[in-house]
Design an enzyme around this catalytic site. Sequence first.
Site, PDB file in Angstrom:
ATOM      1  N   GLU A  31       0.831  -1.195   0.000  1.00 11.77           N
ATOM      2  CA  GLU A  31       0.000   0.000   0.000  1.00 11.77           C
ATOM      3  C   GLU A  31       0.869   1.251   0.000  1.00 11.77           C
ATOM      4  O   GLU A  31       1.723   1.434   0.878  1.00 11.77           O
ATOM      5  CB  GLU A  31      -0.898  -0.021   1.235  1.00 11.77           C
ATOM      6  N   ALA A  61      -5.775  -3.998   1.222  1.00 13.57           N
ATOM      7  CA  ALA A  61      -6.342  -5.334   1.431  1.00 13.57           C
ATOM      8  C   ALA A  61      -5.197  -6.309   1.685  1.00 13.57           C
ATOM      9  O   ALA A  61      -4.726  -6.978   0.763  1.00 13.57           O
ATOM     10  CB  ALA A  61      -7.163  -5.763   0.217  1.00 13.57           C
ATOM     11  N   GLU A  62      -4.777  -6.403   2.950  1.00 12.38           N
ATOM     12  CA  GLU A  62      -3.591  -7.195   3.265  1.00 12.38           C
ATOM     13  C   GLU A  62      -3.758  -8.671   2.918  1.00 12.38           C
ATOM     14  O   GLU A  62      -2.820  -9.314   2.436  1.00 12.38           O
ATOM     15  CB  GLU A  62      -3.231  -7.038   4.746  1.00 12.38           C
ATOM     16  N   PHE A  85       2.013  -1.074   8.357  1.00 10.71           N
ATOM     17  CA  PHE A  85       2.316  -0.999   9.790  1.00 10.71           C
ATOM     18  C   PHE A  85       2.088  -2.370  10.400  1.00 10.71           C
ATOM     19  O   PHE A  85       1.258  -3.155   9.930  1.00 10.71           O
ATOM     20  CB  PHE A  85       1.433   0.029  10.502  1.00 10.71           C
ATOM     21  N   ASP A  86       2.797  -2.636  11.486  1.00 16.01           N
ATOM     22  CA  ASP A  86       2.743  -3.938  12.149  1.00 16.01           C
ATOM     23  C   ASP A  86       1.325  -4.407  12.459  1.00 16.01           C
ATOM     24  O   ASP A  86       0.963  -5.549  12.206  1.00 16.01           O
ATOM     25  CB  ASP A  86       3.565  -3.903  13.448  1.00 16.01           C
ATOM     26  N   GLY A  87       0.499  -3.521  13.016  1.00 17.41           N
ATOM     27  CA  GLY A  87      -0.840  -3.916  13.419  1.00 17.41           C
ATOM     28  C   GLY A  87      -1.763  -4.232  12.264  1.00 17.41           C
ATOM     29  O   GLY A  87      -2.861  -4.763  12.474  1.00 17.41           O
ATOM     30  N   PHE A  88      -1.346  -3.930  11.031  1.00 18.00           N
ATOM     31  CA  PHE A  88      -2.181  -4.199   9.858  1.00 18.00           C
ATOM     32  C   PHE A  88      -1.947  -5.598   9.291  1.00 18.00           C
ATOM     33  O   PHE A  88      -2.571  -5.968   8.293  1.00 18.00           O
ATOM     34  CB  PHE A  88      -1.912  -3.172   8.761  1.00 18.00           C
ATOM     35  N   TYR A  90      -2.671  -8.459  10.585  1.00 10.06           N
ATOM     36  CA  TYR A  90      -3.599  -9.502  11.018  1.00 10.06           C
ATOM     37  C   TYR A  90      -4.605  -9.929   9.946  1.00 10.06           C
ATOM     38  O   TYR A  90      -4.947 -11.119   9.881  1.00 10.06           O
ATOM     39  CB  TYR A  90      -4.285  -9.089  12.318  1.00 10.06           C
ATOM     40  N   PRO A  91      -5.121  -9.043   9.086  1.00  7.72           N
ATOM     41  CA  PRO A  91      -5.974  -9.535   8.002  1.00  7.72           C
ATOM     42  C   PRO A  91      -5.253 -10.529   7.079  1.00  7.72           C
ATOM     43  O   PRO A  91      -5.904 -11.364   6.443  1.00  7.72           O
ATOM     44  CB  PRO A  91      -6.358  -8.259   7.244  1.00  7.72           C
ATOM     45  N   HIS A 131      -0.426   0.716  15.467  1.00  8.57           N
ATOM     46  CA  HIS A 131       0.771   1.116  14.723  1.00  8.57           C
ATOM     47  C   HIS A 131       2.065   0.862  15.495  1.00  8.57           C
ATOM     48  O   HIS A 131       3.126   1.341  15.081  1.00  8.57           O
ATOM     49  CB  HIS A 131       0.715   2.605  14.368  1.00  8.57           C
TER      50      HIS A 131
END
Length: 325
Positions: A31, A61-62, A85-88, A90-91, A131
């Site tokens: 992204e 859309a990970e 970012f790290d927290g993204f 999980y998808p 983040h």
Amino acid sequence: MMAGQLSIAKALNEALRKSLENDPKTLLMGEDIGKLGGVFRITDGLQKDFGEDRVIDTPLAESGIMGTAIGLALRGYRPVVEIQFDGFVYPAFDQIVSQLAKMHARALGHVKMPVTVRIPYAGGIGAVEHHSESHEAYFAHTAGLRVVSPSNAHDAHWMLRQAIESDDPVIFLEPKRRYWDKGEVGAAADLGLHDARIVRPGADLTLIAYGPMVKVCLEAAATAEEEGRRVEVVDLRSLSPIDFTALEESVKRTGRAVVVHEAPVFMGMGAELAARLTEKCFYHLEAPVLRVGGYHAPYPPSRVEEAFLPDLDRVLDAVDRALAY
């Protein structure tokens, strides 16, 4: 690339550039990595020089990004995926642990998965929720994934190139608060991708860290030296596989060990390291292997994150406790 002083961000950018130049099957996906050059500018200028077919701006859309990368790998490409970012991540977690990590074994070794997943991770930049996560233990626990994290510009450059050249999937964790730290980048890799490095020798205690905490541990060792304590600092570099040989040799020399990471101590990387070192170095240890890390709580708002993150005082407190035995 000429050897010299580079920031970690620039060292990563140069590594991606070299990888794109050296192999036409290498592709970058993520992204905002193209026209924007990434939120941290790690991919700055690469789409301009290599085109939109090789440096690809994806939808937000990970899961789709990871699924596409797996498909490309099956067709002989070498995708390098950026999770913004790290927290993204999980998808995309299901794609990573259920498909990417298992495809090689599922195919009885006939299918390679040369996918590198770049993830800026950990805290210290004053970011908003999702983040500043440190989720390395999830990936290190998953068989089939290689998991690494550099702490300096030289390792950032060469470890990323080694990761991209690997035929196995690599989770490449980038310590985002160190992106602008500068260091010397040598003309060649001096270690294998999964080798630990002694970054400061010592004889009284071993500090073990990786990624963003290596700098803190070096500061702690320098402070301890002022009090006559010789602390060895080992940069783990690789979280799966782990260079246990180097760790065991160090701990057998010093007799004491403290493991430091940003992630919560509970069920973190330090738990595995402490258990293995206790098992293998039991008769050499003068004190229990201690752990320093984040608290077992959701990552806090940025205004109080400095109280959550391990700092110089918390590391030195653990050093004092270990040496007091």
